[in-house]
Design an enzyme around this catalytic site. Structure first.
Site, PDB file in Angstrom:
ATOM      1  N   ASN A   1       0.814  -1.220   0.000  1.00 15.58           N
ATOM      2  CA  ASN A   1       0.000   0.000   0.000  1.00 15.58           C
ATOM      3  C   ASN A   1       0.853   1.277   0.000  1.00 15.58           C
ATOM      4  OD1 ASN A   1      -2.388   1.394   0.154  1.00 15.58           O
ATOM      5  ND2 ASN A   1      -2.752   0.965   2.330  1.00 15.58           N
TER       6      ASN A   1
ATOM      7  N   HIS B   1     -14.490  -4.216  10.902  1.00 17.98           N
ATOM      8  CA  HIS B   1     -14.074  -2.918  11.438  1.00 17.98           C
ATOM      9  C   HIS B   1     -15.301  -2.055  11.755  1.00 17.98           C
ATOM     10  CE1 HIS B   1      -9.719  -2.581   9.718  1.00 17.98           C
ATOM     11  NE2 HIS B   1      -9.985  -3.805  10.123  1.00 17.98           N
TER      12      HIS B   1
ATOM     13  N   ARG C   1     -13.426  -4.847  15.418  1.00 25.01           N
ATOM     14  CA  ARG C   1     -12.386  -3.895  15.791  1.00 25.01           C
ATOM     15  C   ARG C   1     -13.041  -2.532  15.998  1.00 25.01           C
ATOM     16  NH1 ARG C   1      -7.362  -1.165  12.442  1.00 25.01           N
ATOM     17  NH2 ARG C   1      -9.050   0.164  11.713  1.00 25.01           N
TER      18      ARG C   1
ATOM     19  N   TYR D   1      -6.517   8.217  13.163  1.00 26.36           N
ATOM     20  CA  TYR D   1      -6.366   6.952  12.439  1.00 26.36           C
ATOM     21  C   TYR D   1      -7.670   6.138  12.461  1.00 26.36           C
ATOM     22  CZ  TYR D   1      -5.699   2.120  11.520  1.00 26.36           C
ATOM     23  OH  TYR D   1      -5.894   0.865  11.015  1.00 26.36           O
TER      24      TYR D   1
ATOM     25  N   ASP E   1      -6.923  -1.254  17.737  1.00 27.02           N
ATOM     26  CA  ASP E   1      -5.614  -1.080  17.094  1.00 27.02           C
ATOM     27  C   ASP E   1      -5.033   0.268  17.517  1.00 27.02           C
ATOM     28  OD1 ASP E   1      -3.450  -0.956  15.370  1.00 27.02           O
ATOM     29  OD2 ASP E   1      -4.585  -1.577  13.581  1.00 27.02           O
TER      30      ASP E   1
ATOM     31  N   HIS F   1      -2.108   1.251  16.539  1.00 22.16           N
ATOM     32  CA  HIS F   1      -1.363   1.653  15.344  1.00 22.16           C
ATOM     33  C   HIS F   1      -0.001   2.280  15.647  1.00 22.16           C
ATOM     34  CE1 HIS F   1      -1.698   2.298  10.867  1.00 22.16           C
ATOM     35  NE2 HIS F   1      -2.441   1.232  11.039  1.00 22.16           N
TER      36      HIS F   1
ATOM     37  N   GLU G   1      -3.837  -4.176  19.587  1.00 18.42           N
ATOM     38  CA  GLU G   1      -2.928  -4.386  18.445  1.00 18.42           C
ATOM     39  C   GLU G   1      -1.891  -3.268  18.353  1.00 18.42           C
ATOM     40  OE1 GLU G   1      -5.148  -4.884  14.860  1.00 18.42           O
ATOM     41  OE2 GLU G   1      -3.468  -4.376  13.564  1.00 18.42           O
TER      42      GLU G   1
ATOM     43  N   GLU H   1       1.889  -6.734  11.537  1.00 14.87           N
ATOM     44  CA  GLU H   1       1.447  -6.485  10.153  1.00 14.87           C
ATOM     45  C   GLU H   1       2.529  -5.806   9.317  1.00 14.87           C
ATOM     46  OE1 GLU H   1      -2.087  -4.087  11.039  1.00 14.87           O
ATOM     47  OE2 GLU H   1      -1.070  -2.368  10.155  1.00 14.87           O
TER      48      GLU H   1
ATOM     49  N   ARG I   1       0.363 -11.091  13.356  1.00 11.90           N
ATOM     50  CA  ARG I   1      -0.476 -10.331  12.426  1.00 11.90           C
ATOM     51  C   ARG I   1       0.034 -10.268  10.991  1.00 11.90           C
ATOM     52  NH1 ARG I   1      -4.658  -8.709  11.728  1.00 11.90           N
ATOM     53  NH2 ARG I   1      -4.520  -6.456  11.611  1.00 11.90           N
TER      54      ARG I   1
ATOM     55  N   HIS J   1      -3.232 -10.541   8.624  1.00 12.23           N
ATOM     56  CA  HIS J   1      -3.630  -9.197   8.220  1.00 12.23           C
ATOM     57  C   HIS J   1      -4.556  -9.268   7.004  1.00 12.23           C
ATOM     58  CE1 HIS J   1      -2.072  -4.879   7.174  1.00 12.23           C
ATOM     59  NE2 HIS J   1      -3.073  -4.830   8.026  1.00 12.23           N
TER      60      HIS J   1
ATOM     61  N   ASP K   1      -6.272  -3.402   1.526  1.00  6.82           N
ATOM     62  CA  ASP K   1      -5.104  -3.262   0.643  1.00  6.82           C
ATOM     63  C   ASP K   1      -4.418  -4.597   0.355  1.00  6.82           C
ATOM     64  OD1 ASP K   1      -4.520  -1.732   3.450  1.00  6.82           O
ATOM     65  OD2 ASP K   1      -2.763  -2.941   2.986  1.00  6.82           O
TER      66      ASP K   1
ATOM     67  N   GLU L   1      -8.709 -11.081   9.926  1.00  8.15           N
ATOM     68  CA  GLU L   1      -9.256  -9.740   9.682  1.00  8.15           C
ATOM     69  C   GLU L   1      -9.989  -9.710   8.344  1.00  8.15           C
ATOM     70  OE1 GLU L   1      -6.306  -6.687   9.145  1.00  8.15           O
ATOM     71  OE2 GLU L   1      -7.683  -5.103   9.776  1.00  8.15           O
TER      72      GLU L   1
ATOM     73  N   TRP M   1       2.619   6.887  12.358  1.00  8.42           N
ATOM     74  CA  TRP M   1       1.285   6.606  11.822  1.00  8.42           C
ATOM     75  C   TRP M   1       1.059   5.101  11.861  1.00  8.42           C
ATOM     76  CZ3 TRP M   1      -1.356   3.859   8.014  1.00  8.42           C
ATOM     77  CH2 TRP M   1      -2.730   4.198   7.873  1.00  8.42           C
TER      78      TRP M   1
HETATM   79  C1  GCO Z   1      -5.124  -3.120  10.157  1.00  7.12           C
HETATM   80  C2  GCO Z   1      -4.270  -2.021   9.702  1.00  7.12           C
HETATM   81  C3  GCO Z   1      -4.416  -1.472   8.357  1.00  7.12           C
HETATM   82  C4  GCO Z   1      -3.217  -0.681   7.907  1.00  7.12           C
HETATM   83  C5  GCO Z   1      -3.099  -0.693   6.419  1.00  7.12           C
HETATM   84  C6  GCO Z   1      -1.864   0.003   5.934  1.00  7.12           C
HETATM   85  O1  GCO Z   1      -4.986  -3.514  11.299  1.00  7.12           O
HETATM   86  O2  GCO Z   1      -5.886  -3.593   9.332  1.00  7.12           O
HETATM   87  O3  GCO Z   1      -3.552  -1.404  10.686  1.00  7.12           O
HETATM   88  O4  GCO Z   1      -5.631  -0.835   8.125  1.00  7.12           O
HETATM   89  O5  GCO Z   1      -3.277   0.615   8.386  1.00  7.12           O
HETATM   90  O6  GCO Z   1      -3.121  -2.005   5.982  1.00  7.12           O
HETATM   91  O7  GCO Z   1      -1.635  -0.288   4.615  1.00  7.12           O
HETATM   92 MG    MG Z   2      -3.353  -2.845  12.311  1.00  7.83          MG
END
Ligand code: GCO
Ligand code: MG
Length: 409
Positions: free
Chosen positions: A39, A124, A149, A161, A217, A219, A243, A269, A290, A319, A323, A346, A409
């Site tokens: 991505n 989500h 989530r 986010y 998450d 993040h 997460e 991830e 993940r 994951h 994307d 997920e 991020w």
């Molecule tokens: C998740 C993620 C994603 C990422 C994304 C980045 O837990 O699914 O954190 O949404 O942000 O895959 O490319």
């Molecule tokens: Mg994530």
């Protein structure tokens, strides 16, 4: 003479978002598919494949999956990294697709056969406010999800986010990789987040009761002590997991988190090999792995990674954001179905246009997937439909603190 690889074509398409697909063709006319989508850095993987790896595939035996993987990984002095590992993953998955097609079996059969009747998935839910969030969770529950989530806006922060901006149409349309000239800028304030989030989980538990599995998450945004504070404040609400509490680079941070809170931890991830997990697995510092099949070198190393984690009572949580293309999603589902230590999968639905480009045989029902019984991965690629959606450069957002400082991020 047995078949050889005669072509491996890399196709970039943007049905709602960018996807990179590898189509491997053999001398007996079969094709296998692999997902190489990274991505926001899609064309780097395209170049890695087209310029460096595809020329090595021509003339190779498509059935020699392990040897091809070792040739591309061990045979390159410059190992690891998301670009290399996504490129290798696409090749590996395409070869597994071919092998399962020639066996006339769905891929999970070659991986040992079904270990369960369905693959539990989490969806989500997002909301700028708690009432919006509760509506979003209700929708997921209505779709059959038994695990959700939960991401929330934070009072005083414009964009956070996982949450749609106030001016967007629908709370469901958060789309992190936007086709803008520069990355979108989101806001962050850890203190405000840590104050707000326990109230949100209290309201969600109150409304949905004890059974619904709730995930969150962070993040990669917290320090270890902030992560412990968050974990402790969420312990009364019985999270399925927290997460990515801290940035992924520093495995030692998880020792501090583990000592401070009993909240289950999921991470990985952004990891690309088993080495990124070594401390986390051997010291049992996490509960869920993940990694994406698409970013960790494919089915071959993912199977080994998950078997290794199984010895330490750690489960899978592959994951599955939008994307990862339907090809990558199918690869994940076949693995989920076959391994013993499956945890959860997920699932973020793909854009409707993507389902036209990648007709897929997997099914989602009552919160669970089945991978389908078509030979191979069970996904096809509609080249004519793909050509209708040309590539668009897109960036993931960045996050800044209130004073403008860049944050994770
Ligand atoms: C998740 C993620 C994603 C990422 C994304 C980045 O837990 O699914 O954190 O949404 O942000 O895959 O490319
Ligand atoms: Mg994530």
């Amino acid at each position: 003479m047995s078949a050889v690889i005669v072509d491996a074509e890399v196709v970039v398409t943007c049905p709602g978002r960018n996807y990179v697909t590898l189509v491997v063709t053999t001398s007996d006319g079969r094709t296998g598919l692999g997902d190489a989508t990274l991505n926001g850095r899609e064309l780097a993987v395209v170049a890695m494949l087209q310029e460096h790896l595809v020329p090595l595939l021509i003339g190779r035996d498509p059935s020699a999956i392990e040897d091809t993987w070792q040739y591309l990984y061990r045979g390159a002095y410059w190992r690891r990294g998301p670009v290399s590992m996504a490129a290798i993953a696409a090749i590996d998955v395409a070869l597994w697709d071919l092998k399962a097609q020639s066996a006339g079996m769905p891929l999970y059969q070659l991986l040992g056969g079904a270990s369960r009747t369905g693959i539990r998935a989490y969806g989500h839910a997002t909301g700028r406010t708690t009432p919006e969030l509760i509506d979003s969770i209700s929708q997921r529950v209505a779709e059959g999800f038994t695990a959700v989530r939960v991401q929330t806006g934070v009072p005083g922060l414009r964009r956070v986010y996982g949450i749609t901006a106030a001016d967007a149409d629908a709370a469901e349309s958060y789309e992190p990789a936007a086709a803008l000239d520069r990355p979108d800028e989101e806001d962050w304030d850890t203190a405000a987040y840590l104050r707000h989030i326990p109230q949100v989980f209290a309201a969600v538990r109150e409304r949905f009761g004890d059974e619904l599995a709730l995930l969150h998450d962070a993040h990669h945004r917290l320090t270890p002590s902030e992560a412990v504070r968050l974990g402790r404040s969420l312990e009364p609400f019985d999270l399925f997991w927290l997460e990515d509490p801290t940035p992924g680079e520093n495995q030692a941070a998880f020792r501090l988190i583990r000592q401070g809170t009993t909240v289950p931890i999921a991470t990985g991830e952004v990891f690309t090999t088993v080495w990124d997990y070594r401390t986390l697995v051997e010291e049992q510092l996490i509960d869920y792995v993940r990694s994406a099949v698409t970013h960790t070198g494919g089915i071959t190393p993912m199977r080994k990674l998950l078997d290794y984690a199984a010895h330490f009572q750690i489960k899978s949580a592959i994951h599955g954001p939008s994307d990862i293309s339907p090809v990558g999603m199918a690869a994940a589902l076949h693995l989920d179905f076959a391994i013993h230590n499956f945890g959860i999968q997920e699932y973020m639905p793909h854009p409707a246009e993507a389902s036209r480009v990648f007709p897929a045989g997997y099914r989602f029902e009552r919160g669970h997937f089945t991978p389908g019984d078509a030979p191979g991965l069970g996904v096809t690629f509609d080249r004519a439909a793909a050509a209708e959606y040309p590539y668009r450069r897109a960036y993931l957002p960045v996050a800044r603190l209130r004073d403008g400082t860049m944050h994770d991020w």
